[in-house]
Design an enzyme around this catalytic site. Structure first.
Site, PDB file in Angstrom:
ATOM      1  N   HIS A 184      35.271  18.376  18.712  1.00  0.00           N
ATOM      2  CA  HIS A 184      34.726  17.230  19.462  1.00  0.00           C
ATOM      3  C   HIS A 184      34.988  15.908  18.752  1.00  0.00           C
ATOM      4  CE1 HIS A 184      30.816  17.686  17.155  1.00  0.00           C
ATOM      5  NE2 HIS A 184      30.803  16.382  17.306  1.00  0.00           N
TER       6      HIS A 184
ATOM      7  N   ASP B  77      34.201  24.922  17.134  1.00  0.00           N
ATOM      8  CA  ASP B  77      34.319  23.463  17.191  1.00  0.00           C
ATOM      9  C   ASP B  77      35.071  22.909  15.968  1.00  0.00           C
ATOM     10  OD1 ASP B  77      34.025  20.806  17.750  1.00  0.00           O
ATOM     11  OD2 ASP B  77      31.885  20.910  18.175  1.00  0.00           O
TER      12      ASP B  77
ATOM     13  N   SER C 247      29.135  15.140  11.984  1.00  0.00           N
ATOM     14  CA  SER C 247      29.981  16.117  12.674  1.00  0.00           C
ATOM     15  C   SER C 247      31.297  16.252  11.935  1.00  0.00           C
ATOM     16  CB  SER C 247      30.273  15.645  14.098  1.00  0.00           C
ATOM     17  OG  SER C 247      29.159  15.878  14.897  1.00  0.00           O
TER      18      SER C 247
HETATM   19  N1  ARG Z   1      26.211  17.558  20.020  1.00  0.00           N
HETATM   20  C1  ARG Z   1      27.366  17.333  19.229  1.00  0.00           C
HETATM   21  C2  ARG Z   1      27.202  16.093  18.386  1.00  0.00           C
HETATM   22  O1  ARG Z   1      26.574  15.151  18.781  1.00  0.00           O
HETATM   23  C3  ARG Z   1      28.597  17.133  20.036  1.00  0.00           C
HETATM   24  C4  ARG Z   1      29.056  18.319  20.766  1.00  0.00           C
HETATM   25  C5  ARG Z   1      30.172  18.000  21.695  1.00  0.00           C
HETATM   26  N2  ARG Z   1      30.228  18.982  22.725  1.00  0.00           N
HETATM   27  C6  ARG Z   1      29.975  18.740  24.028  1.00  0.00           C
HETATM   28  N3  ARG Z   1      29.881  19.763  24.832  1.00  0.00           N
HETATM   29  N4  ARG Z   1      29.827  17.516  24.512  1.00  0.00           N
HETATM   30  O2  ARG Z   1      27.772  15.999  17.329  1.00  0.00           O
END
Ligand code: ARG
Length: 755
Positions: free
Chosen positions: A93, A229, A668
């Protein structure tokens, strides 16, 4: 919460139990002073020098801040260097925006994945940069003693700016380094960060979204999770090893340190350490701040984002090209939308309002028991509370004006790009002097060329039919949520004329505007005319929307200098009140580390969540009808054959795991390491039960979701056939313990058989 953990540390000190730190995003330079003993007790096997050293390669040299633009600020994600040829791991992501930029109908890397099978297939990414911290320094004492305590607002910023710009210049060593100085603890401390910024960062590999984004927005922010991911980039440098813009001559970076990988299976309670660039937390937010967020700030954002997503989704599900074009924007907004919903829920479920209120009462009592404290901190909470109340009133109008007006349809934002041209043309019209007129014409021509050059990037990810529906939906929200006296005149006329049929209004605006198709923009720029521009409905609306946004922000009491001072004194006060507590500063896009352990949790009464998920769980979630839960055929084959290579464990393939590390957005892509600083996984998310974690850490519930390194390597090697990349890595496996020495057995001749 804070009080709770304070008590917790106290109990540990008197009972001598092993310390289990988890809360805290700590600053590297204080590792030795504040954390090292705890970390050692928890199992850390590295020396402070091996972790953070300015003169020798150390762990911190493998930690990378990723940003869009050439400065070491606003890191959207973290990455880690994993080979001595600059290979970098981050999340899927995090790479998503760039993977999307390289994608079109014929090369859909989002859907199919991308793997460079040789160096010359690696794809450059304009604008993407990788920053590595060279050193940091506490510069508080060079700033605070030189600033009068009563200096506030602009004057304070100016005085500080003067000092810091001198310091930055000196530390940059003639431009070799990029230097940032930031305030910490609400302006009570200042730190300088000296970085090397690498601007040639190329895409090397990405799994298909059916692995990298498996579970989609449904599983996002949730455990149990089954998402691979990760994505892979490579940092390049000039041949002499220095950072350089993209060039064919550039060579893979030779890092000062790269993280080795450890293939021992993760175990419950193993030491776990994360390094990275968390973006922002508000751990000292007060109860009135919580009220403001839950009642005035989040609801309008949730409403506007929700509507936009609905419209985008409808178009994306009907057209593959539209799906590629809007994929990245959709994912970003969907992520934020779910975050705000989850934060609202977390704040309520964890009763954070009352927790903060109780702490504030204690703080006020501490102040009131001493005359000097009263004089300094007496009205601090009152000022903060009042400011939160004041801004509550107009805030929803401000959000709607910004997100559904000027920030609503892309067409409106784009029309705003033509205001400089309008200004130049007006000046040309007014000018009587012939030679001066020529100069003015030159300016117009230059601006026209600039706008022409920008056409491809404006339309690359644009779909008019989608944007037209977004306009209709956003305008309707705007009209319904903003007081009538702030409605643009043109909009009022159109609403009347089309009897509140917003689709009809949108059709009119998009048909009449010169900015809704590439051909129309080109035709306009070939013969630019002020009259045409001034009659363009999108241009008129962009200007009127901007004016109402300005009015909304002027109407709002934002709390000025007095509030800033109160915030600074609040943090100063709560630190003085708890002299023995170790404080970590709020996250602010600077390098931090967090340490804890691999840990399961109980999300609610009678429910236990284990700390690992497996490939079998991916297969169980498979749903060929649902785009978010499609499993690639090849992955199913590997699963059926249990063909996991050296990455499986006892016939099972671990996909994700949990730790209790304290992280937030910006982390992330961060490396999750064991006690030896070896890579065990890549952090990519937080969990639903603790979505309010930016405001308060919840030790029993808050977990970091990590993609296990076994799964990453398995996908690279077995799924994608990119063994050449795995071969670049340094992979450690702890050798099995030597067999126990043979036990001398007495030879028994006869065995007695009992019948
Ligand atoms: N929740 C994750 C973050 O803020 C991002 C995940 C991205 N995936 C998605 N399905 N939008 O770091």
């Amino acid at each position: 919460m804070k009080k709770l953990s304070y008590l917790f540390i106290f109990v540990i000190l008197i009972s001598g139990i092993k310390v289990k730190a988890d809360e805290g995003m700590w600053l590297p330079i204080f590792l030795e002073r504040l954390n090292y003993t705890d970390m050692q007790k928890m199992g850390l096997q590295l020396t402070p020098e091996e972790i953070y050293s300015v003169n020798n390669g150390s762990l911190k040299d493998a930690i990378v801040g990723l940003s869009n633009g050439p400065t070491p600020q606003g890191f959207f994600c973290t990455g880690e260097i994993v080979s001595n040829e600059g290979l970098l791991f981050t999340n899927h992501h995090c790479g998503f925006g760039n993977i999307q930029k390289h994608s079109d109908i014929d090369h859909d890397y989002l859907a199919d994945g991308f793997w460079a099978m040789s160096r010359d297939e690696e794809l450059p990414n304009e604008g993407l940069s990788a920053s590595i911290l060279y050193r940091m320094e506490d510069v508080t004492d060079s700033i605070i003693p030189n600033i009068s305590d009563t200096l506030a607002g602009k004057d304070r910023s100016a005085a500080i700016g003067e000092i810091t710009s001198r310091m930055k210049k000196a530390a940059s060593e003639d431009g070799k380094y990029n230097v940032v100085i930031k305030s910490f603890f609400s302006g009570n401390e200042y730190y300088m960060f000296v970085y090397e910024v690498y601007t040639d960062v190329r895409l090397v590999g990405a799994p298909p979204s059916s692995i990298g984004k498996f579970g989609g927005d449904t599983d996002n922010w949730m455990w149990p999770r089954h998402t691979g991911d990760f994505s892979i980039f490579r940092v390049y440098t000039a041949p002499d090893g220095s950072p350089a813009e993209y060039s064919e001559e550039n060579v893979p970076m030779k890092p000062k340190h790269h993280l080795p990988i450890n293939l021992d299976p993760v175990k419950l309670n193993d030491f776990s350490m994360i390094w990275g660039f968390p973006g922002g937390t508000e751990r000292n937010l007060t109860s009135s701040g919580i009220e403001f967020k839950v009642n005035s700030y989040y609801p309008p954002i949730i409403e506007v984002f929700g509507k936009k997503l609905e419209v985008w989704k409808e178009h994306m599900s009907q057209d593959k090209e539209v799906k590629i074009k809007y994929a990245s924007n959709y994912a970003g907004i969907a992520n934020g939308w779910k975050l705000f919903i989850g934060q609202t829920k977390g704040i309520k479920d964890l009763d954070l309002y009352n927790e903060k209120k109780a702490f504030e009462d204690e703080f006020q009592a501490w102040i009131d028991s001493d005359e000097d404290r009263k004089a300094k901190y007496g009205n601090v909470l009152e000022i903060i509370d009042q400011s939160n109340k004041d801004k509550s009133d107009g805030y929803s109008v401000l959000i709607f004006a910004s997100l559904s007006g000027i920030g609503g349809a892309e067409l409106i934002g784009y029309a705003g790009d033509f205001s400089a041209l309008a200004t130049f043309m007006e000046k040309y019209k007014e000018e009587k002097d012939k030679s001066k007129k020529e100069k003015k014409q030159e300016k117009i021509d230059k601006e026209v060329q600039k706008l022409k050059d920008g056409i491809p990037s404006q339309f690359k990810n644009y779909d008019m039919a989608t944007d037209e529906d977004v306009f209709a939906a956003m305008t309707e929200l705007y009209v319904k949520n903003i007081p009538a006296d702030m409605h643009p005149e043109l909009l009022v006329d159109l609403v009347k004329k089309y009897k509140s049929d917003y689709k009809a209004i949108a059709a009119y605006v998009f048909d009449k505007s010169n900015f809704s198709t590439e051909a129309k923009v080109m035709a306009f720029l070939d013969k630019p005319s002020l009259k045409t521009l001034e009659k363009d409905p999108a241009y008129i609306l962009t200007n009127e929307f901007r004016s109402s946004l300005m009015a909304a922000s002027a109407n709002l009491k934002q709390g000025g200098d007095e509030l800033k001072t109160a915030n600074r004194l609040y943090v100063e006060g709560i630190r003085k009140m708890q002299p023995d507590k170790k404080f970590y500063p709020d996250a602010n896009s600077t390098l931090r580390f967090s340490y804890g352990e691999i840990l399961d949790y109980y999300p609610k009464d009678a429910v236990h969540f284990d700390y690992v998920t497996h490939l079998s769980g991916v297969i169980a979630k498979e749903d060929p009808e649902n785009d978010e839960f499609i499993v690639p055929e090849k992955l199913v084959e590997l699963y059926n054959a249990k063909d996991y290579g050296p990455y499986g464990q006892d016939g099972k393939m671990i996909v994700c795991y949990l730790s209790n590390n304290d992280i937030t957005g910006g982390n992330s892509g961060s490396p999750v390491m064991n006690a030896k600083g070896e890579l065990k996984g890549i952090a990519f998310d937080g969990n639903w039960e603790a979505m309010s974690s930016d405001i308060a850490f919840a030790p029993k519930l808050q977990r970091t979701i990590v993609v296990d390194i076994h799964y990453v390597l398995f996908i690279m090697d077995k799924f994608a056939g990119a063994k050449h990349l795995v071969d670049e890595l340094t992979i450690n496996v702890t050798p099995p313990p030597p067999p126990p020495p043979p036990v001398k057995m007495e030879i028994v001749d006869e065995v007695e058989v009992v019948e």
